[in-house]
Design an enzyme around this catalytic site. Structure first.
Site, PDB file in Angstrom:
ATOM      1  N   PHE A 162       1.880   2.510  -9.447  1.00 32.77           N
ATOM      2  CA  PHE A 162       1.208   2.634  -8.142  1.00 32.77           C
ATOM      3  C   PHE A 162       1.836   1.740  -7.085  1.00 32.77           C
ATOM      4  O   PHE A 162       1.221   1.471  -6.060  1.00 32.77           O
ATOM      5  CB  PHE A 162      -0.282   2.306  -8.295  1.00 32.77           C
ATOM      6  CG  PHE A 162      -0.990   3.202  -9.272  1.00 32.77           C
ATOM      7  CD1 PHE A 162      -1.253   4.528  -8.943  1.00 32.77           C
ATOM      8  CD2 PHE A 162      -1.355   2.753 -10.524  1.00 32.77           C
ATOM      9  CE1 PHE A 162      -1.877   5.381  -9.853  1.00 32.77           C
ATOM     10  CE2 PHE A 162      -1.983   3.587 -11.440  1.00 32.77           C
ATOM     11  CZ  PHE A 162      -2.249   4.906 -11.105  1.00 32.77           C
ATOM     12  N   CYS A 288       7.364   9.997  -2.233  1.00 32.73           N
ATOM     13  CA  CYS A 288       6.231  10.205  -3.140  1.00 32.73           C
ATOM     14  C   CYS A 288       5.219  11.229  -2.646  1.00 32.73           C
ATOM     15  O   CYS A 288       4.956  12.210  -3.327  1.00 32.73           O
ATOM     16  CB  CYS A 288       5.535   8.881  -3.405  1.00 32.73           C
ATOM     17  SG  CYS A 288       6.675   7.655  -4.033  1.00 32.73           S
TER      18      CYS A 288
HETATM   19  C1  UGA Z   1       3.043   5.567  -2.304  1.00 33.03           C
HETATM   20  C2  UGA Z   1       1.707   5.001  -2.812  1.00 33.03           C
HETATM   21  O1  UGA Z   1       1.083   4.222  -1.793  1.00 33.03           O
HETATM   22  C3  UGA Z   1       1.921   4.140  -4.054  1.00 33.03           C
HETATM   23  O2  UGA Z   1       0.657   3.715  -4.569  1.00 33.03           O
HETATM   24  C4  UGA Z   1       2.660   4.982  -5.113  1.00 33.03           C
HETATM   25  O3  UGA Z   1       2.954   4.203  -6.259  1.00 33.03           O
HETATM   26  C5  UGA Z   1       3.979   5.467  -4.522  1.00 33.03           C
HETATM   27  O4  UGA Z   1       3.688   6.269  -3.372  1.00 33.03           O
HETATM   28  C6  UGA Z   1       4.676   6.305  -5.572  1.00 33.03           C
HETATM   29  O5  UGA Z   1       4.128   7.334  -5.971  1.00 33.03           O
HETATM   30  O6  UGA Z   1       5.718   5.883  -6.077  1.00 33.03           O
HETATM   31  P1  UGA Z   1       5.076   4.598  -0.824  1.00 33.03           P
HETATM   32  O7  UGA Z   1       5.526   6.021  -0.726  1.00 33.03           O
HETATM   33  O8  UGA Z   1       6.051   3.540  -1.207  1.00 33.03           O
HETATM   34  O9  UGA Z   1       3.855   4.464  -1.872  1.00 33.03           O
HETATM   35  O10 UGA Z   1       4.539   4.207   0.603  1.00 33.03           O
HETATM   36  P2  UGA Z   1       3.119   4.026   1.301  1.00 33.03           P
HETATM   37  O11 UGA Z   1       2.962   2.615   1.694  1.00 33.03           O
HETATM   38  O12 UGA Z   1       2.035   4.657   0.523  1.00 33.03           O
HETATM   39  O13 UGA Z   1       3.358   4.858   2.641  1.00 33.03           O
HETATM   40  C7  UGA Z   1       3.613   6.268   2.599  1.00 33.03           C
HETATM   41  C8  UGA Z   1       3.739   6.839   3.991  1.00 33.03           C
HETATM   42  O14 UGA Z   1       2.467   6.916   4.617  1.00 33.03           O
HETATM   43  C9  UGA Z   1       4.617   6.033   4.940  1.00 33.03           C
HETATM   44  O15 UGA Z   1       5.446   6.931   5.648  1.00 33.03           O
HETATM   45  C10 UGA Z   1       3.645   5.372   5.882  1.00 33.03           C
HETATM   46  O16 UGA Z   1       4.185   5.144   7.151  1.00 33.03           O
HETATM   47  C11 UGA Z   1       2.539   6.419   5.940  1.00 33.03           C
HETATM   48  N1  UGA Z   1       1.215   5.885   6.289  1.00 33.03           N
HETATM   49  C12 UGA Z   1       0.606   4.971   5.473  1.00 33.03           C
HETATM   50  C13 UGA Z   1       0.558   6.349   7.419  1.00 33.03           C
HETATM   51  O17 UGA Z   1       1.089   7.195   8.153  1.00 33.03           O
HETATM   52  N2  UGA Z   1      -0.685   5.883   7.705  1.00 33.03           N
HETATM   53  C14 UGA Z   1      -1.320   4.969   6.926  1.00 33.03           C
HETATM   54  O18 UGA Z   1      -2.473   4.596   7.237  1.00 33.03           O
HETATM   55  C15 UGA Z   1      -0.655   4.502   5.776  1.00 33.03           C
END
Ligand code: UGA
Length: 459
Positions: A162, A288
């Site tokens: 995660f 992801c």
């Molecule tokens: C995500 C999950 O959060 C992890 O728990 C999981 O382990 C991982 O995928 C995976 O499957 O390997 P990650 O893709 O590294 O992690 O990044 P996040 O921090 O979740 O952000 C994902 C996207 O959502 C980013 O582009 C971010 O800018 C966007 N985001 C995030 C938003 O647009 N709004 C938000 O409120 C939060």
């Protein structure tokens, strides 16, 4: 315990380095010799804050090799963390997983080894890997050099990851929960033992990453194989749809004259909803959410099941990127010949990962409409040049260059550097001082006081 990790991407490397840091004896295998050499020299092939520091602290317990024969025999646990890219139809391409499982089976030599799927793999992959391991192991038994085979037992488990890129080490050492799934009780015991220092938070924290004050014992979800596999997809899809929900409400907020940031704050304070992952903007990217939501829909369709909520989350996410371009068009009327700067190329801050980054779609769409673009990122430019050669000529070295003579600047990725910019220094460089806040993170009032025309994706 003795641990082998196959694959040194984000997941494998973080797992291997963290477990070595906790005192386990870890060998990481990767077929890429250059990567192995780099890691053995203490350098990290990916941009991940703290990783090189942890590598240094874990070094006494950590070995890197290209040879399964050096890594698998004697291991209590073998983590398989190879890439599972999307195939053309959206289902994950499991070629690397298959060949890793075959190679592991060739080298297994211990009284009991748990082979753990750590990559995000489709539901049912545990059974599939188990079958591959058993077939390959059987074939090996016909060979004379299979010494030790009579006492060799193994079982498959799922232990979904995660961690977030950019937060990988903290998410691994101080997780919200650990999920382990297997249909073999002995595997669950082994993994429970492996993770004890994290579950009980008994390890001494790394010097650069103190234990958060609110860190408690970590809940362990110990379950069957299929449930563990589904937990990962269900969690990622839920986070993705939470963001898309905020974005959908954001579009309505813009119509009715409400402020989506206030709306999200007011919603998020309800503890049943929670404030995280309600940040509106150009939407999610990365390796992801897009891949996992697609894979979930593909798995469901194998059972003739539709996933309308997950589909809608994907559609809304794609629409946000288009809306960013529309907002610019609304302001500038004509995009042809305009110069538009994009701040931030990585899919989120603190990573150089460009996979499915919103900036790529936005830049391509602006170019297709005849605009000229100027692209900037504090960290990802080197990777960008390699992975996006056709967009590389539009890269700017400095922020001044991005603003110079620009008709509008879009904040696409909320890097700390951009938030701390002295925005008043750049306004004079622009042709028309329009700022499109793609992440709803800038102080609108302040930007307006400086003299910018501040617009956001919603509102
Ligand atoms: C995500 C999950 O959060 C992890 O728990 C999981 O382990 C991982 O995928 C995976 O499957 O390997 P990650 O893709 O590294 O992690 O990044 P996040 O921090 O979740 O952000 C994902 C996207 O959502 C980013 O582009 C971010 O800018 C966007 N985001 C995030 C938003 O647009 N709004 C938000 O409120 C939060």
């Amino acid at each position: 315990m003795k641990v082998c990790v196959v694959g040194t991407g984000y997941v494998g490397l973080t797992t291997g380095v963290s477990l070595a840091f906790l005192g386990h004896e870890v060998t990481c295998v990767d077929l890429d010799q250059a990567k192995v050499d780099m890691l053995a020299a203490g350098r990290c092939p990916i941009y991940e804050p703290g990783m090189e520091d942890l590598l240094a602290e874990a070094a006494p317990n950590l070995t890197f090799t290209t040879s399964y024969a050096d890594a698998v025999p004697g291991a209590d646990v073998v983590f398989v963390a190879v890439q599972t890219p999307s195939a053309a139809d959206g289902s994950p391409d499991l070629r690397y997983l298959r060949s890793a499982a075959e190679s592991v089976a060739q080298a297994l030599d211990h009284d009991f080894t748990v082979v753990v799927n750590k990559s995000t793999v489709p539901i049912g992959s545990g059974n599939w890997v188990d079958a591959i391991l058993r077939d390959s192991f059987q074939q090996r038994e016909t060979r004379p050099e299979g010494a030790g085979r009579n006492s060799t037992e193994f079982a498959v488990a799922s232990n979904p990851e995660f961690l977030r890129e950019g937060n990988a080490i903290a998410d691994t050492l101080y997780p919200d929960r650990i999920v382990i799934g297997s249909d073999n009780p002995r595997s669950l015991e082994v993994l429970n033992r492996l993770y004890r220092p994290i579950i009980n938070q008994t390890f001494t924290p790394p010097t650069f990453l103190p234990r958060p004050e609110d860190a408690n014992a970590v809940p362990l979800v110990s379950t069957d194989l299929a449930s563990a596999e589904l937990i990962k997809y269900a969690a990622n899809a839920f986070l993705a749809l939470k963001i898309s929900y905020a974005n959908e409400i954001g579009q309505l907020a813009a119509k009715v004259g409400a402020d989506i940031t206030e709306v999200a704050r007011g919603m998020g304070l309800d503890q049943r909803i929670g404030s995280r992952f309600l940040q509106p903007g150009v939407g999610w990217g990365g390796s992801c959410f897009g891949k996992d939501t697609k894979a979930l829909i593909a798995t469901a369709s194998e059972y003739n099941l539709e996933m309308p909520i997950v589909k809608a989350a994907r559609d809304v996410n794609q629409r946000q990127r288009a809306i960013a371009v529309e907002r610019l068009q609304d302001e500038l009327r004509i995009l042809k010949g305009r110069k538009i700067g994009l701040l931030g190329l990585a899919f989120k801050p603190n990573t150089d990962d460009l996979r499915d980054a919103p900036a790529l779609d936005i830049a391509n769409s602006l170019i297709a409409r005849g605009a000229r673009v100027k692209l900037h990122d504090p960290v990802a430019t080197e990777r960008f040049r390699i992975e996006q050669p056709e967009l590389a000529p539009y890269l700017s070295q400095t922020i001044d260059e991005v603003f110079a003579d620009c008709d509008a600047v879009v904040l696409v990725t909320e890097w700390g550097q951009y938030l701390e910019l002295d925005w008043s220094k750049f306004i004079g460089l622009m042709r028309t001082p329009i700022i499109l806040d793609g992440r709803h993170v800038l102080d609108a009032e302040r930007m307006r006081r400086i003299g910018y025309k501040y617009i956001a994706v919603a509102g």
